[in-house]
Write a protein that holds these residues in place. Structure first.
Motif, PDB file in Angstrom:
ATOM      1  N   MET A  80     -13.490  18.730   2.702  1.00  0.00           N
ATOM      2  CA  MET A  80     -12.901  19.189   1.449  1.00  0.00           C
ATOM      3  C   MET A  80     -11.957  20.363   1.689  1.00  0.00           C
ATOM      4  N   GLY A  81     -11.067  20.570   0.736  1.00  0.00           N
ATOM      5  CA  GLY A  81     -10.139  21.691   0.804  1.00  0.00           C
ATOM      6  C   GLY A  81      -8.831  21.336   0.116  1.00  0.00           C
ATOM      7  N   LEU A  82      -8.005  22.330  -0.136  1.00  0.00           N
ATOM      8  CA  LEU A  82      -6.720  22.098  -0.793  1.00  0.00           C
ATOM      9  C   LEU A  82      -5.847  21.093  -0.034  1.00  0.00           C
ATOM     10  N   PRO A  83      -5.795  21.141   1.322  1.00  0.00           N
ATOM     11  CA  PRO A  83      -4.986  20.134   2.031  1.00  0.00           C
ATOM     12  C   PRO A  83      -5.404  18.708   1.725  1.00  0.00           C
ATOM     13  N   VAL A  84      -6.693  18.485   1.460  1.00  0.00           N
ATOM     14  CA  VAL A  84      -7.172  17.146   1.106  1.00  0.00           C
ATOM     15  C   VAL A  84      -6.568  16.725  -0.230  1.00  0.00           C
ATOM     16  N   ASN A  85      -6.569  17.628  -1.204  1.00  0.00           N
ATOM     17  CA  ASN A  85      -5.984  17.330  -2.514  1.00  0.00           C
ATOM     18  C   ASN A  85      -4.493  17.011  -2.391  1.00  0.00           C
ATOM     19  N   ILE A  86      -3.804  17.779  -1.540  1.00  0.00           N
ATOM     20  CA  ILE A  86      -2.366  17.549  -1.362  1.00  0.00           C
ATOM     21  C   ILE A  86      -2.120  16.176  -0.743  1.00  0.00           C
ATOM     22  N   ALA A  87      -2.894  15.810   0.274  1.00  0.00           N
ATOM     23  CA  ALA A  87      -2.732  14.500   0.901  1.00  0.00           C
ATOM     24  C   ALA A  87      -2.947  13.380  -0.109  1.00  0.00           C
ATOM     25  N   ALA A  88      -3.951  13.537  -0.973  1.00  0.00           N
ATOM     26  CA  ALA A  88      -4.214  12.521  -1.999  1.00  0.00           C
ATOM     27  C   ALA A  88      -3.045  12.418  -2.981  1.00  0.00           C
ATOM     28  N   ARG A  89      -2.475  13.567  -3.357  1.00  0.00           N
ATOM     29  CA  ARG A  89      -1.341  13.558  -4.281  1.00  0.00           C
ATOM     30  C   ARG A  89      -0.095  12.963  -3.614  1.00  0.00           C
ATOM     31  N   LEU A  90       0.056  13.173  -2.327  1.00  0.00           N
ATOM     32  CA  LEU A  90       1.195  12.585  -1.611  1.00  0.00           C
ATOM     33  C   LEU A  90       1.101  11.065  -1.618  1.00  0.00           C
ATOM     34  N   GLN A  91      -0.120  10.563  -1.515  1.00  0.00           N
ATOM     35  CA  GLN A  91      -0.297   9.107  -1.603  1.00  0.00           C
ATOM     36  C   GLN A  91       0.172   8.613  -2.960  1.00  0.00           C
ATOM     37  N   SER A  92      -0.183   9.327  -4.020  1.00  0.00           N
ATOM     38  CA  SER A  92       0.260   8.923  -5.358  1.00  0.00           C
ATOM     39  C   SER A  92       1.771   8.997  -5.491  1.00  0.00           C
TER      40      SER A  92
ATOM     41  N   ILE B 188       0.835  -1.193   0.000  1.00  0.00           N
ATOM     42  CA  ILE B 188       0.000   0.000   0.000  1.00  0.00           C
ATOM     43  C   ILE B 188       0.874   1.249   0.000  1.00  0.00           C
ATOM     44  N   GLY B 189       0.273   2.365  -0.361  1.00  0.00           N
ATOM     45  CA  GLY B 189       0.912   3.670  -0.248  1.00  0.00           C
ATOM     46  C   GLY B 189       0.050   4.575   0.607  1.00  0.00           C
ATOM     47  N   ILE B 190       0.674   5.358   1.490  1.00  0.00           N
ATOM     48  CA  ILE B 190      -0.048   6.249   2.402  1.00  0.00           C
ATOM     49  C   ILE B 190       0.515   7.661   2.273  1.00  0.00           C
ATOM     50  N   GLY B 191      -0.378   8.619   2.075  1.00  0.00           N
ATOM     51  CA  GLY B 191      -0.006  10.030   2.054  1.00  0.00           C
ATOM     52  C   GLY B 191      -0.604  10.749   3.248  1.00  0.00           C
ATOM     53  N   LEU B 192       0.200  11.561   3.943  1.00  0.00           N
ATOM     54  CA  LEU B 192      -0.238  12.268   5.146  1.00  0.00           C
ATOM     55  C   LEU B 192       0.009  13.766   5.000  1.00  0.00           C
ATOM     56  N   HIS B 193      -0.970  14.548   5.433  1.00  0.00           N
ATOM     57  CA  HIS B 193      -0.850  16.008   5.398  1.00  0.00           C
ATOM     58  C   HIS B 193      -1.737  16.585   6.489  1.00  0.00           C
ATOM     59  N   LYS B 194      -1.685  17.886   6.698  1.00  0.00           N
ATOM     60  CA  LYS B 194      -2.532  18.566   7.671  1.00  0.00           C
ATOM     61  C   LYS B 194      -2.962  19.912   7.101  1.00  0.00           C
ATOM     62  N   GLY B 195      -4.021  20.480   7.674  1.00  0.00           N
ATOM     63  CA  GLY B 195      -4.430  21.813   7.247  1.00  0.00           C
ATOM     64  C   GLY B 195      -5.871  22.112   7.577  1.00  0.00           C
ATOM     65  N   ARG B 196      -6.274  23.338   7.295  1.00  0.00           N
ATOM     66  CA  ARG B 196      -7.645  23.772   7.547  1.00  0.00           C
ATOM     67  C   ARG B 196      -8.527  23.349   6.378  1.00  0.00           C
ATOM     68  N   VAL B 197      -9.613  22.661   6.710  1.00  0.00           N
ATOM     69  CA  VAL B 197     -10.505  22.117   5.696  1.00  0.00           C
ATOM     70  C   VAL B 197     -11.943  22.435   6.064  1.00  0.00           C
ATOM     71  N   ALA B 198     -12.837  22.341   5.081  1.00  0.00           N
ATOM     72  CA  ALA B 198     -14.263  22.548   5.308  1.00  0.00           C
ATOM     73  C   ALA B 198     -14.907  21.210   5.654  1.00  0.00           C
TER      74      ALA B 198
END
Length: 294
Positions: A226-238, A202-212
């Motif tokens: 939702m929010g930009l930090p969510v998109n970043i976490a998803a991209r980190l997983q990739s 598996i691959g795991i991406g972790l991030h933090k931030g202010r989200v809605a």
């Protein structure tokens, strides 16, 4: 007061569809029974129904759009080509969805590697059973560390930490990630490899931030984050594939755990993100190298 009378009273007060009120009553009763904390199950409609009837002036074109939504019973649209209220439609549509608030959360995205190849080698029923077993283990590690699963889809899991207790949310997400990897190793050794010849990764991406954060308007009781930090976490997983490491965490999240670490972070480009993102590697290389794909 009888249940039917309670529902009618709430319906009249909130202007919500009756079916939704029933769901809210059940959710409130369940939450009280279980004595749990966190988000309130009953999210009242935001439209002001203090008046017997609210008349919203809109243009004929705006009326066509507004009618595509389930509007409260005591809201009347008045299509007026001469004097439409330019803010009327915006105010109305902005008030018929569930309330949204901003929260500072830790975010975890997880994906099973080589999933397409696994589907080619084994019947769909077998693969589904394997994925279900994996998700049961992953869910336990996430919940044991204060996380909550927001979405699952195919071979992926999206979870957040810090909803009920913001203390050490990032640390809890890291602990959950290592627990998931340990469970996966055991699962492979005792089940997936001897039974199906699979070495799952598996691959795991972790991030933090202010989200809605809000309850979904389509599936009541289901949280949407939702929010930009969510998109970043998803991209980190990739990015775990190209970086050949099972856990990739943003340096921003990592600094909350190790603020005095003087080692240099790695800058990478993420699809759809304008600026480079500094990251740290917290996992281990893939058994099959960087060729591990989705």
């Amino acid at each position: 007061m009888k249940k039917a009378a309670i529902i009618s009273a709430l319906k009249a007060q909130l202007g919500c569809p009756q079916q939704r009120v029933k769901k809210q009553l059940v959710a409130v009763a369940t939450k009280r029974k279980n004595n749990t904390t966190g988000y309130q199950a009953l999210a009242s409609c935001k439209v002001d129904f203090s008046k017997k009837q609210s008349v919203i002036k809109v243009s004929p074109q705006q009326e066509q759009l507004a009618q595509r939504f389930s509007l409260p019973a005591n809201v009347k649209l008045n299509a007026d080509t001469a004097q439409p209220n330019s803010n009327g439609l915006t105010e109305l549509l902005g008030s018929i969805t569930n309330p949204t608030e901003e929260r500072n959360l830790a975010l975890l995205f997880l994906d099973i590697r080589n999933f397409t190849a696994i589907m080619e080698l084994h019947p769909a029923q077998t693969v589904l059973q394997i994925v279900r077993l994996l998700f049961l283990m992953f869910s336990k590690s996430i919940k044991e560390n204060g996380g909550r699963i927001i979405e699952t889809g195919g071979d992926s899991v999206y979870a957040v930490f810090g909803l009920d207790n913001p203390f050490n949310a990032v640390g809890n997400s890291v602990t959950a990630s290592h627990s998931i990897l340990a469970d996966l190793d055991t699962f492979n050794t005792l089940y997936a490899t001897p039974q199906f010849g699979l070495d799952l990764e598996i691959g795991i991406g972790l991030h933090k931030g202010r989200v809605a954060v809000s309850y979904s308007d389509l599936d009541y009781g289901h949280l949407t984050v939702m929010g930009l930090p969510v998109n970043i976490a998803a991209r980190l997983q990739s990015a775990t594939k190209e970086l050949n490491n099972t856990i990739v965490i943003s340096d921003e999240a990592y600094r909350t755990l190790e603020p005095n670490d003087t080692t240099a972070a790695t800058l990478i480009r993420l699809k759809g993100i304008s600026d480079p993102v500094a990251v740290r590697l917290l996992g281990h290389p893939y058994h099959n190298g960087v060729s591990a794909t989705a």
